[in-house]
Design a protein around this motif. Structure first.
Motif, PDB file in Angstrom:
ATOM      1  N   ALA A 184       0.836  -1.207   0.000  1.00 54.80           N
ATOM      2  CA  ALA A 184       0.000   0.000   0.000  1.00 54.80           C
ATOM      3  C   ALA A 184       0.868   1.254   0.000  1.00 54.80           C
ATOM      4  CB  ALA A 184      -0.923  -0.004   1.208  1.00 54.80           C
ATOM      5  N   ALA A 185       1.977   1.221   0.736  1.00 57.07           N
ATOM      6  CA  ALA A 185       2.887   2.367   0.751  1.00 57.07           C
ATOM      7  C   ALA A 185       3.542   2.564  -0.610  1.00 57.07           C
ATOM      8  CB  ALA A 185       3.945   2.171   1.834  1.00 57.07           C
ATOM      9  N   GLU A 188       1.162   4.352  -2.908  1.00 50.57           N
ATOM     10  CA  GLU A 188       1.080   5.782  -2.614  1.00 50.57           C
ATOM     11  C   GLU A 188       2.343   6.517  -3.062  1.00 50.57           C
ATOM     12  OE1 GLU A 188      -1.393   7.608  -1.507  1.00 50.57           O
ATOM     13  OE2 GLU A 188      -2.780   5.946  -1.219  1.00 50.57           O
ATOM     14  N   GLU A 191       2.319   7.329  -6.628  1.00 51.83           N
ATOM     15  CA  GLU A 191       1.381   8.419  -6.919  1.00 51.83           C
ATOM     16  C   GLU A 191       1.894   9.769  -6.444  1.00 51.83           C
ATOM     17  OE1 GLU A 191      -2.780   8.162  -7.190  1.00 51.83           O
ATOM     18  OE2 GLU A 191      -1.754   7.361  -8.939  1.00 51.83           O
ATOM     19  N   THR A 192       3.030   9.773  -5.730  1.00 43.67           N
ATOM     20  CA  THR A 192       3.480  10.995  -5.060  1.00 43.67           C
ATOM     21  C   THR A 192       4.897  11.329  -5.499  1.00 43.67           C
ATOM     22  OG1 THR A 192       2.157  10.260  -3.159  1.00 43.67           O
ATOM     23  CG2 THR A 192       3.598  12.166  -2.820  1.00 43.67           C
ATOM     24  N   SER A 210      -1.849   6.717   3.277  1.00 34.80           N
ATOM     25  CA  SER A 210      -1.928   7.865   2.365  1.00 34.80           C
ATOM     26  C   SER A 210      -1.506   9.155   3.063  1.00 34.80           C
ATOM     27  CB  SER A 210      -3.341   8.003   1.800  1.00 34.80           C
ATOM     28  OG  SER A 210      -4.282   8.205   2.838  1.00 34.80           O
ATOM     29  N   VAL A 213       2.381   9.213   3.615  1.00 32.99           N
ATOM     30  CA  VAL A 213       3.140   9.556   2.407  1.00 32.99           C
ATOM     31  C   VAL A 213       2.989  11.032   2.088  1.00 32.99           C
ATOM     32  CG1 VAL A 213       3.317   9.183  -0.084  1.00 32.99           C
ATOM     33  CG2 VAL A 213       3.054   7.234   1.462  1.00 32.99           C
ATOM     34  N   LYS A 214       1.796  11.578   2.210  1.00 30.92           N
ATOM     35  CA  LYS A 214       1.605  13.016   1.961  1.00 30.92           C
ATOM     36  C   LYS A 214       2.397  13.848   2.958  1.00 30.92           C
ATOM     37  CE  LYS A 214      -2.954  12.891  -0.266  1.00 30.92           C
ATOM     38  NZ  LYS A 214      -3.045  11.427  -0.418  1.00 30.92           N
TER      39      LYS A 214
END
Length: 219
Positions: A184-185, A188, A191-192, A210, A213-214
């Motif tokens: 899952a990490a 993310e 996507e980042t 999420s 990571v943000k």
């Protein structure tokens, strides 16, 4: 997105492939063993049989052509000796990075290991593994002009069900983390793009993946 994953039959890679397929992305898994083809198809991934210990940069670059990102999640495995730590955990990672450069794929995410260090001392097989992973990480970091890399170093991997909550920082200290949460990490991180240039450690925690990571991308 089209994501090409080295070590496509690994436990983390299969989980990542399922996540990518579930949201409609195209996952491509690079595998050495043709007997694993159906497992990748069942996970929703396109299998590509290619031995990264013997393939050329050109052959790997062909697989990476047109990809939005590359993920290096290959490993020699716990039952392999020191020699294969060098040819897979270091050599294949370097090859995959060179091939990504050749194919013009900038986004490059590495699944490394907590404690990886090219100068790690010790004569046991695990010591050789940490040296090989550390050398591979150092090589990837040296390619900042051509690769938007992120290196993820999970703690002790478990097959427990993921909680979706982690601790993700430059240094977490030791701790376990389910493979579900590592996958899952990775999703993310892909996507980042603001996480490019970061080496991150990951263990179980109390922050949703999420958000973690943000948060790290914004620091």
């Amino acid at each position: 997105m089209r994501i090409v994953i080295a070590g496509g039959h690994g436990q983390i890679a299969l989980r990542l492939e399922r996540l990518l397929a579930a949201r409609g992305d195209e996952a491509v898994g690079v595998i050495r063993n043709p007997d694993q083809v159906e497992d990748l198809r069942a996970a929703g991934a396109e299998p590509v049989v290619l031995d990264l210990e013997s393939a050329s940069v050109e052959e790997v670059a062909q697989v990476l052509q047109g990809a939005d990102a590359a993920v290096f999640a290959a490993g020699a495995g716990p039952d392999s000796g020191s020699a294969r730590k060098e040819t897979v955990d270091r050599g294949a990672a370097v090859l995959f990075a060179d091939a990504a450069e050749r194919a013009g794929v900038r986004r490059y995410v590495v699944v490394s290991s907590m404690g990886a260090d090219p100068d790690h001392r010790g004569d046991e097989v695990f010591d050789a593994y940490l040296r090989a992973k550390g050398a591979a990480d150092a090589y990837v970091r040296s390619r900042s002009s051509t690769l938007d890399w992120t290196i993820l170093r999970p703690g002790m991997l478990t097959n427990d069900a993921g909680t979706g909550e982690v601790l993700l920082t430059a240094s977490t200290g030791r701790g376990p983390v389910p493979r579900d949460d590592v996958a899952a990490a990775l999703l993310e991180l892909l996507e980042t793009p603001a996480t490019a240039g970061l080496t991150l450690e990951l263990i179980s925690g109390n922050v949703p993946v999420s958000v973690a990571v943000k948060d790290i991308a914004g620091n």
